[in-house]
Design an enzyme around this catalytic site. Structure first.
Site, PDB file in Angstrom:
ATOM      1  NE  ARG A   1       2.616  -0.734   1.715  1.00 22.54           N
ATOM      2  CZ  ARG A   1       2.053  -1.944   1.774  1.00 22.54           C
ATOM      3  NH1 ARG A   1       1.286  -2.270   2.797  1.00 22.54           N
ATOM      4  NH2 ARG A   1       2.231  -2.808   0.809  1.00 22.54           N
TER       5      ARG A   1
ATOM      6  CB  THR B   1      -5.095  -6.432   6.301  1.00 22.31           C
ATOM      7  OG1 THR B   1      -3.896  -6.867   5.693  1.00 22.31           O
ATOM      8  CG2 THR B   1      -5.167  -4.914   6.201  1.00 22.31           C
TER       9      THR B   1
ATOM     10  CG  ASN C   1       1.915  -8.853   3.657  1.00 20.10           C
ATOM     11  OD1 ASN C   1       0.830  -8.756   3.085  1.00 20.10           O
ATOM     12  ND2 ASN C   1       2.957  -9.412   3.074  1.00 20.10           N
TER      13      ASN C   1
ATOM     14  CG  ASP D   1       2.504  -6.247  -0.039  1.00 18.01           C
ATOM     15  OD1 ASP D   1       2.220  -7.428  -0.309  1.00 18.01           O
ATOM     16  OD2 ASP D   1       1.801  -5.539   0.705  1.00 18.01           O
TER      17      ASP D   1
ATOM     18  CB  SER E   1      -0.455  -0.989  -0.346  1.00 20.20           C
ATOM     19  OG  SER E   1      -1.551  -1.428   0.435  1.00 20.20           O
TER      20      SER E   1
ATOM     21  N   GLY F   1      -5.748  -8.589   0.999  1.00 18.00           N
ATOM     22  CA  GLY F   1      -4.688  -8.647  -0.011  1.00 18.00           C
ATOM     23  C   GLY F   1      -5.182  -8.106  -1.341  1.00 18.00           C
TER      24      GLY F   1
HETATM   25  O1  DON Z   1      -0.787  -3.792   1.461  1.00 15.69           O
HETATM   26  C1  DON Z   1      -1.306  -4.768   0.955  1.00 15.69           C
HETATM   27  O2  DON Z   1      -1.954  -4.718  -0.070  1.00 15.69           O
HETATM   28  C2  DON Z   1      -1.186  -6.107   1.650  1.00 15.69           C
HETATM   29  N1  DON Z   1       0.000  -6.158   2.431  1.00 15.69           N
HETATM   30  C3  DON Z   1      -2.405  -6.302   2.486  1.00 15.69           C
HETATM   31  C4  DON Z   1      -2.436  -7.641   3.123  1.00 15.69           C
HETATM   32  C5  DON Z   1      -3.786  -8.054   3.504  1.00 15.69           C
HETATM   33  O3  DON Z   1      -4.757  -7.395   3.276  1.00 15.69           O
HETATM   34  C6  DON Z   1      -3.909  -9.344   4.151  1.00 15.69           C
HETATM   35  N2  DON Z   1      -5.260  -9.519   4.611  1.00 15.69           N
HETATM   36  N3  DON Z   1      -6.215 -10.002   4.567  1.00 15.69           N
END
Ligand code: DON
Length: 587
Positions: free
Chosen positions: A121, A398, A418, A440, A469, A491
């Site tokens: 990360r 992502t 992100n 985040d 995350s 997300g």
């Molecule tokens: O780490 C996380 O939870 C977010 N930055 C993930 C972002 C994400 O999954 C966007 N996608 N669809």
């Protein structure tokens, strides 16, 4: 070789296609047995998983799948294939595949009887501070936390992938990078998803000359599907890594280019930050659900803790008989989900900085207590759990991939910058996008991030800290054998998407393709609503509303690229039709 690929429909076909299980795509199945190719629009057999014996790769891009499969076919292991995939996605799917971001990788070895997690990360730069995203009136400045040079955390992907390969792989970093370098240097043919994505993000990408140069033609016009996309700067950056290892990214020319980009745009990342970046080996969270061992990502992800917490609550209900996506099952799931997300807002953060009560959150006793609060005949209003006023959802990306080899290894990897295209800022001269992962963190206690997630003190910004995350790469074992490899982007919806793939297989006995394709539901405490995909019946929605739930249909959630290992040792791949380039292939 058998392979399954999804394609966006040509216009004529699209008109003829009807929405299937909540998806507005039509998709085509290509099954290529040796010397024979078949293409068909999936109808009755749309949920047939891809089957193979010796290795399986499921990713969100067929070019990355192809490269990883070659590695397995040549005798490489799942980690070799995973690192090759991740670099290939950084080239072919720059909206989320990356070297400018970070992620998590779970590796299961049956031989060693261990599951380990690599945490790569991003970290906050040393100059980051708690209030760095607050405007002078004290409000959170979203443009600053999402689209500025300050939105970028120190990238972890290159260090994390190199660590994975060094400890658990059998090929060199240069070998793993070779396909990515070739794809960047010689280019690849653009699928519609690629050009559509750039068009959607065009306004923001055009704001930066460095991004405009990469994603648009010299005359400023857009690339079209079918054209070749070449990335010379990125190829040179990847070559420096191949030649010098991680130092080829964190020091020397690439580091100079990153720092110069920061200085041009008022960013915080320094040479010291880059030199000091270290990935971490972590113990995954581990729990048991109906006799299956669940391993998923530990902090700084909230994913593993809350997947287990929700499963523990639901274990006390007869989910198999309440039925897949029935009103009662969705109600029980939503009630469990909302409690987990309320806890997330308070307790979760980087465990190197704060005490995260993982044991407590994932204990069966705590789950029993929470289960006791759930009423079968009435929804709990989120305001009575804890107050809040979150922002709406935002489009995002992502990417997750799953790989299983013939040596008893499984890799589950989710990584990200992100949002789609992260901060939208390309490092000039280095050809890759910077993440906007700093969003985040909680910019201010009680203020929601882009996914509507509320964070507290535990997730405040601190120098060198990792932002919380939801990414949840997950591996399930049964009787010591790898059974299910899954995870997703999305997300805040990552946790519930991954949860539903697990429940669809374990509770509802769906095959892996059906488990991945089935319509999903989501509750994250705030906003106080059950979000559903198309495909949940109107009767079910009415029953949920009668229980006091607000039910809203929004865009499809997640993209879970998953693998199941059958009792006979055969491998079954399920590629997610929610992404038109998803691809499962085995041999
Ligand atoms: O780490 C996380 O939870 C977010 N930055 C993930 C972002 C994400 O999954 C966007 N996608 N669809």
């Amino acid at each position: 070789m058998h392979k399954l690929q999804y394609f966006a429909c040509p216009t004529a076909m699209f008109r003829a296609a009807r929405p299937v299980m909540g998806l507005t795509l039509c998709w085509a199945l290509i099954i290529a047995a040796p010397g024979q190719a078949r293409e068909a629009i999936l109808e009755g057999d749309r949920f047939v998983p891809v089957e193979a014996k010796n290795g399986m790769v499921v990713t969100s891009h067929y070019l990355a799948t192809d490269e990883a499969l070659k590695v397995l076919e040549q005798g490489g292991n799942a980690v070799d294939a995973a690192v090759t995939t991740a670099f290939a996605l950084a080239v072919t799917q720059p909206r989320s595949g990356n070297i400018g971001g970070g992620g998590f990788m779970l590796i299961s070895s049956e031989q060693r009887d261990e599951v380990v997690a690599i945490d790569y990360r991003e970290r906050a730069p040393a100059l980051a501070s708690r209030d760095m995203f607050l405007a002078t009136d004290g409000s959170a400045d979203e443009a600053l936390s999402r689209y500025s040079h300050k939105s970028a955390g120190v990238p972890g992907t290159v260090a994390g992938l190199a660590l994975a390969l060094e400890r658990y792989g059998t090929i060199s970093l240069a070998q793993a990078l070779a396909p990515a370098i070739r794809l960047a240097e010689e280019g690849f043919i653009i699928p519609a998803r690629f050009s559509d994505g750039i068009n959607d993000a065009a306004d923001k990408l055009r704001q930066h000359e460095s991004s405009r140069k990469i994603f648009f033609k010299p005359d400023g016009s857009s690339y079209e599907p079918g054209e070749r996309f070449i990335q010379k700067d990125l190829a040179a950056t990847l070559k420096r890594i191949a030649e010098q290892g991680v130092n080829g990214f964190y020091q020397g020319t690439t580091a100079d280019l990153i720092v110069a980009e920061m200085q041009r745009g008022g960013g915080l990342i320094t040479h010291e930050d880059l030199k000091n970046y270290q990935p971490a080996l972590r113990q995954p969270v581990h729990g048991n659900y109906r006799g299956y061992d669940i391993y998923s990502m530990s902090p700084p992800s909230s994913g593993g803790a809350h997947i287990l917490q929700i499963l523990n609550i639901l274990e006390g209900f007869p989910i198999a008989s309440t039925g897949h996506n029935s009103a009662l099952t969705i109600h029980l799931m939503a009630e469990a989900m909302t409690r987990a997300y309320a806890d997330r807002s308070k307790y979760l953060g980087d465990s190197d900085f704060v005490q995260v009560p993982i044991k407590g959150l994932t204990s069966k006793t705590y789950a029993e207590q929470l289960r006791g609060e759930i009423k079968q005949e009435q929804a709990t209003a989120s305001a009575t759990l804890l107050p809040g006023n979150p922002a709406p959802y935002e489009s995002n990306d992502t990417t997750h991939f799953s790989i299983v080899d013939k040596f008893g290894n499984a890799v589950s990897n989710t990584y990200t910058i992100n949002f789609s295209y992260g901060s939208h800022i390309v490092v000039d001269g280095a050809g890759f996008l910077l993440n906007n992962e700093m969003d985040d963190f909680s910019a201010k206690p009680g203020v929601a991030n882009a996914y509507g997630l509320i964070g507290g003190e535990a997730n405040k910004i601190e120098p060198n800290k990792r932002m919380l995350s939801s990414m949840s790469p997950t591996i399930v074992k049964k009787d010591g054998k790898n059974f299910l490899v899954t995870g997703s982007p999305g997300g805040s919806r990552i946790i519930t998407t991954t949860l539903q793939v697990l429940m669809n297989v374990i509770d509802h006995r769906l095959n892996i393709q059906a488990a991945v394709s089935a319509p999903r539901v989501h509750h994250q405490w705030l906003p106080d609503e059950i979000r559903i995909e198309e495909g949940i019946s109107p009767d079910t929605i009415r029953l949920l509303e009668q229980l006091g739930h607000t039910v809203v249909r929004k865009d499809a959630m997640g993209a879970s690229q998953s693998i199941m290992v059958g009792g006979d040792g055969r491998l079954y791949g399920g590629a997610d039709p929610r992404r038109s380039t998803s691809s499962a292939k085995g041999f």
